[in-house]
Design a protein around this motif. Sequence first.
Motif, short mmCIF file in Angstrom:
data_model
loop_
_atom_site.label_atom_id
_atom_site.label_comp_id
_atom_site.label_asym_id
_atom_site.label_seq_id
_atom_site.Cartn_x
_atom_site.Cartn_y
_atom_site.Cartn_z
N ARG A 332 0.67 -1.19 0.13
CA ARG A 332 0.00 0.12 -0.15
C ARG A 332 0.92 1.53 0.03
O ARG A 332 0.46 2.17 -0.52
N ASN A 333 1.83 1.37 0.30
CA ASN A 333 3.17 2.28 0.63
C ASN A 333 3.86 2.29 -0.54
O ASN A 333 4.64 3.37 -0.60
N GLY A 334 3.69 1.45 -1.53
CA GLY A 334 4.33 1.64 -2.83
C GLY A 334 5.28 0.74 -3.26
O GLY A 334 6.19 0.79 -4.32
N LEU A 335 5.87 -0.04 -2.23
CA LEU A 335 6.92 -1.25 -2.51
C LEU A 335 6.54 -2.25 -3.35
O LEU A 335 5.21 -2.80 -3.29
N THR A 336 7.29 -2.62 -4.24
CA THR A 336 7.05 -3.66 -5.31
C THR A 336 7.37 -4.85 -4.61
O THR A 336 8.23 -5.21 -3.73
N PRO A 337 6.80 -6.09 -5.17
CA PRO A 337 7.33 -7.34 -4.74
C PRO A 337 8.87 -7.74 -4.66
O PRO A 337 9.39 -8.21 -3.83
N GLU A 338 9.43 -7.07 -5.66
CA GLU A 338 10.79 -7.13 -5.77
C GLU A 338 11.46 -6.31 -4.59
O GLU A 338 12.74 -6.96 -4.18
N GLU A 339 10.95 -5.36 -4.37
CA GLU A 339 11.76 -4.47 -3.48
C GLU A 339 11.46 -5.19 -1.96
O GLU A 339 12.23 -5.22 -1.38
N ILE A 340 10.15 -5.63 -1.74
CA ILE A 340 10.02 -6.53 -0.22
C ILE A 340 10.90 -7.73 -0.36
O ILE A 340 11.69 -8.07 0.70
N GLY A 341 11.35 -8.41 -1.60
CA GLY A 341 12.07 -9.44 -1.68
C GLY A 341 13.50 -9.14 -1.26
O GLY A 341 14.29 -9.78 -0.47
N ALA A 342 13.94 -7.91 -1.78
CA ALA A 342 15.24 -7.40 -1.57
C ALA A 342 15.49 -6.91 -0.15
O ALA A 342 16.67 -7.52 0.53
N VAL A 343 14.38 -6.37 0.59
CA VAL A 343 14.40 -6.42 1.98
C VAL A 343 14.76 -7.57 2.85
O VAL A 343 15.41 -7.69 3.68
N LEU A 344 13.99 -8.45 2.51
CA LEU A 344 13.82 -9.81 3.15
C LEU A 344 15.20 -10.55 3.02
O LEU A 344 15.92 -11.17 3.87
N LEU A 345 15.85 -10.23 1.83
CA LEU A 345 17.14 -10.80 1.41
C LEU A 345 18.11 -10.15 2.62
O LEU A 345 19.17 -10.83 2.75
N GLN A 346 18.07 -9.03 2.42
CA GLN A 346 18.92 -8.16 3.45
C GLN A 346 18.86 -8.56 4.89
O GLN A 346 19.81 -8.79 5.78
N THR A 347 17.67 -9.26 5.22
CA THR A 347 17.66 -9.69 6.77
C THR A 347 18.15 -11.20 6.83
O THR A 347 18.85 -11.57 7.93
N ALA A 348 18.51 -11.69 5.65
CA ALA A 348 18.93 -13.01 5.60
C ALA A 348 20.43 -12.74 6.29
O ALA A 348 21.03 -13.69 7.07
N VAL A 349 21.07 -11.77 5.84
CA VAL A 349 22.47 -11.35 6.25
C VAL A 349 22.63 -11.01 7.68
O VAL A 349 23.44 -11.39 8.45
N TYR A 350 21.63 -10.15 7.99
CA TYR A 350 21.79 -9.40 9.47
C TYR A 350 20.98 -10.11 10.57
O TYR A 350 21.11 -9.95 11.59
#
Length: 372
Positions: A332-350
Amino acid sequence: MTEKLLNHRAEGPTTAPPLILGPSLGTSYALWDKIAPELSIGHRVIRWDLPGHGGSAADLIGPGATVGDLAELVLALADSLGVERFAYAGVSLGGAVGLHLAVNHPERVSSLAVICSSAHFNGSKPWEERAERVRREGLQWLAESADARWFTPGFTVPELVRDHRDADPEAYAACCDALAAFDLRDRLDGIHVPTLLVAGREDPATPPAHLREIADAVPGAALVELPGASHLAPAQCPEAVLTALRAHLGGPAPRGMEVRREVLGDAHVDRAQARQTPFTARFQDFISRYAWGEIWTDPTLTRRERSMITLTALVAHGHYDELAMHVRAARRNGLTPEEIGAVLLQTAVYCGVPAANSAFAAAQRVLAEDEG
């Protein structure tokens, strides 16, 4: 022996300023369903049922009842809840109760809102005739015409029509007796609390002229006319009535609830408000005021950026149910599925691969539902 009280529902923090909401003849406190949860953010909202309506006992009043009798029942309810002084808003007969309270018990009323109501109801004869027929035939014939009396053509609220049909005929007739005897026109100038009048321009029962009459007589009173609204304006035009009441009642602008709805969606917030209890009310108030009213409204970060931060924090703490809700909010705030996936991938590292694995599973379900 315990005193029998009006059936009621209380919402909002017990420490907040009290606000009592009165119903129209033939309805229950469900008349306020679209407004009370919003008002309960900043008030302790208490809405009540007329005798023989909703959950209130029919024998609380009898033949020859007056509006004063109903007002005494409201005061008994307030006393039982430890409420000494309160703001009051009422529709039609509920509004007449408010006028009576402001005239006869000014020490109890801090402010008054009279909605689609009057200082008199067109004389006694029509109400005496209605009471007589209801006692003789019941309420079915009246319920059949409820939509025409309450709403503009094509609009209805089935729950309220059902309340009308299910009301106790004797108690309903006693309420008609109260309307027949009611006339406060010569005492309106004795009201000295902040007063708001709300009229529906399409209201055949209490047209705007009735509210203007009160506004002209009560010192400093304000009048709002709602285009397209008929007699039960809180049910038909809840946003307009809510806006008028918020301005009248004062206090900080409820920006938190507005932002909460914009980010999480009406359906989620409505469910949260419907589940609110006296135990959880202060927490809901805290969320709306602090999280949504202060943090999410801070312009330093965009909502997109806040969504990305929120997703990361929820993954880090393993709050996957909450994560699913905020994946929807991120979209709803404008993030695409790809951007959400990129955020979650970042969490895999940290935050760790297992945490990210669960997060991807939760997000995948939400995104798949959205695609569907």
